[in-house]
Motif scaffolding. Sequence first.
Motif, short mmCIF file in Angstrom:
data_model
loop_
_atom_site.label_atom_id
_atom_site.label_comp_id
_atom_site.label_asym_id
_atom_site.label_seq_id
_atom_site.Cartn_x
_atom_site.Cartn_y
_atom_site.Cartn_z
N LEU A 289 0.83 -1.20 0.00
CA LEU A 289 0.00 0.00 0.00
C LEU A 289 0.87 1.26 0.00
O LEU A 289 0.49 2.28 -0.59
N ILE A 290 2.00 1.22 0.65
CA ILE A 290 2.92 2.36 0.60
C ILE A 290 3.45 2.55 -0.82
O ILE A 290 3.57 3.67 -1.33
N SER A 334 -2.02 1.74 6.45
CA SER A 334 -0.75 1.00 6.43
C SER A 334 -0.06 1.08 7.79
O SER A 334 0.50 0.09 8.27
N ILE A 335 -0.12 2.26 8.39
CA ILE A 335 0.45 2.40 9.74
C ILE A 335 -0.33 1.54 10.73
O ILE A 335 0.26 0.86 11.58
N GLU A 336 -1.67 1.55 10.59
CA GLU A 336 -2.50 0.72 11.46
C GLU A 336 -2.18 -0.77 11.28
O GLU A 336 -2.10 -1.53 12.26
N ARG A 337 -1.99 -1.19 10.04
CA ARG A 337 -1.62 -2.58 9.77
C ARG A 337 -0.30 -2.94 10.46
O ARG A 337 -0.17 -4.00 11.08
N THR A 338 0.69 -2.05 10.31
CA THR A 338 2.00 -2.32 10.90
C THR A 338 1.91 -2.37 12.43
O THR A 338 2.55 -3.22 13.07
N LEU A 339 1.12 -1.48 13.03
CA LEU A 339 0.96 -1.50 14.48
C LEU A 339 0.29 -2.79 14.94
O LEU A 339 0.65 -3.35 16.00
N ASN A 340 -0.68 -3.29 14.18
CA ASN A 340 -1.31 -4.56 14.51
C ASN A 340 -0.29 -5.71 14.44
O ASN A 340 -0.31 -6.63 15.27
N TYR A 341 0.57 -5.64 13.43
CA TYR A 341 1.59 -6.68 13.30
C TYR A 341 2.58 -6.59 14.47
O TYR A 341 3.06 -7.61 14.97
N MET A 358 6.54 5.60 6.59
CA MET A 358 5.13 5.80 6.22
C MET A 358 4.67 7.21 6.59
O MET A 358 3.93 7.86 5.84
N GLY A 359 5.10 7.69 7.75
CA GLY A 359 4.78 9.06 8.12
C GLY A 359 5.34 10.07 7.14
O GLY A 359 4.67 11.06 6.79
N LEU A 360 6.56 9.84 6.66
CA LEU A 360 7.16 10.73 5.66
C LEU A 360 6.38 10.70 4.35
O LEU A 360 6.22 11.73 3.69
N VAL A 361 5.92 9.52 3.95
CA VAL A 361 5.12 9.42 2.73
C VAL A 361 3.85 10.24 2.87
O VAL A 361 3.44 10.97 1.94
N ALA A 362 3.19 10.17 4.03
CA ALA A 362 1.98 10.96 4.25
C ALA A 362 2.28 12.45 4.18
O ALA A 362 1.51 13.22 3.57
N VAL A 363 3.39 12.88 4.77
CA VAL A 363 3.78 14.29 4.70
C VAL A 363 4.02 14.71 3.25
O VAL A 363 3.60 15.79 2.82
#
Length: 504
Positions: A289-290, A334-341, A358-363
């Motif tokens: 997704l990223i 995607s961040i939520e998925r990674t946190l679940n993992y 992922m945060g940088l991609v969002a920015v």
Amino acid sequence: MQISVFSAAGLHPPGRRSFLTKAACALALVVLADVLFFGQGVGWTAGLFSLAWVLAVVIARPGVLAGRPSVAALAAAGLLALTLIDDPGTLAFLLVWAALALAVLLPRAGAFDDAWAWSCRLAVHPFSGLLRLAGDAVVWTRAWRRVPVGLRRLVPLLALPVAGTGLFLALFASANPVIRDRLASLDPGALLRGITPVRVGFWALTGAVVWGVLRPGHLLRLAAAPPAEQRPPSAIPGVSIASVTLSLIAFNALFALQNTLDVAYLWSGAPLPGNLTLATYAHRGAYPLIATALLAAVFVLAALRPGSPLAANRLLRRLVYLWIGQNVVLVGFSIERTLNYVDAFSLTALRLAALIWMGLVAVGLVLICWRIWRRRSTAWLINANAVAVLAVLVGCIVVDLGNVVASYNVRHNREVAGTGAALDLCYLHRLGSSALLPLIELERENLSPETKAEVTALRATIMRRLTLDQADWHRWTFRNARRLDAAIAAVGEQGEVAGCDPCL
């Protein structure tokens, strides 16, 4: 006519910062690197060497103090060098090199255009420096040969002092047993035995790196293309207002479907089909997704360039805003998925880096939207993203990410919290001294006797190694000094601990 080394090399006269001044600074840095690093561990000495490098740049190239951009780059190098004193790292050292290279190149470029152009210049800079070093070596050799015959004058000048000193030293040695024994203990070959091919290679590598900064090459103009605003936007085959409009409608519908499924499975708790677990669902989708969001960003940048007819179309801009918004939501999932993992399999440095990325991609996506809305230039977008990346990199240098990972795993594991991943002591062992204080915190928890013994043994092993590292002045760091002081205050001086490190 006598030809000096300066005139033969086409260099500055001795009244300014001459070739010899740069050579002396480079030689001093090579000697300092040999004393601090060769055959030794790396600690606060990395920061000391970086500060000496900054000082050498100021001495050898005073022009860096003439303009605000170069002074800012020089100040940034000094601040990054201080972080190396606190805790050495490859990333911080590379940023010191980049800041120093910027400081010496900016006065020659005249201005800072955009971060992409300077990234290209910095990429070419090491190779340009090697070419300059080879050219300087050839010029220096030729110039030295043209110097008037000085050795033939020097030999008669030194013959009498050297011969006389040797004669009297021999007489004193025969008359004084202390002098005789001291001379007999000298080993003239010890110095030569210390010069190994590996050491010579270390000198050469260090000299090439520092010389490239003190005396950069001439490939600056070849490394950067003209800014995008100076090139008229060209048409892309198959890309028109109609095609882009249809594409954005289809893309928005597809992304809406994906985000709806994520809402259903990640937030509402709807059961997954078949034997698919939430952890597997989260792990499979995070990175693709990223990549999808990055491809979306490339599409927007290529299709809606400033000045093009597509960028002026109001409907297209609104569809782009909607699509970028969906991409930001996609990154959030995607961040939520990674946190679940992470909840299922614990946190690692790689997973933490993925979350930061992922945060940088969002920015970056938000900045693209802002650029279209405010009609900013391509250079503005590049520089804004560069600032965001640099801020994150500096943050990663200042913050001990290993400690962040260890603290999270200590507080969120099955043995302590009752839920989550099993405690992975071997991974904490790989984190080294960063895991020391979290292990002390874990040691105070209500653990089973077997687990507590393993934790205590691992903590003792890491603490003992840290104590040995701090005892060596080469490997000593401020961060580890603070960490060791806190550990001693918590558990006392390191002593023998019953039990065995489970990861040895």
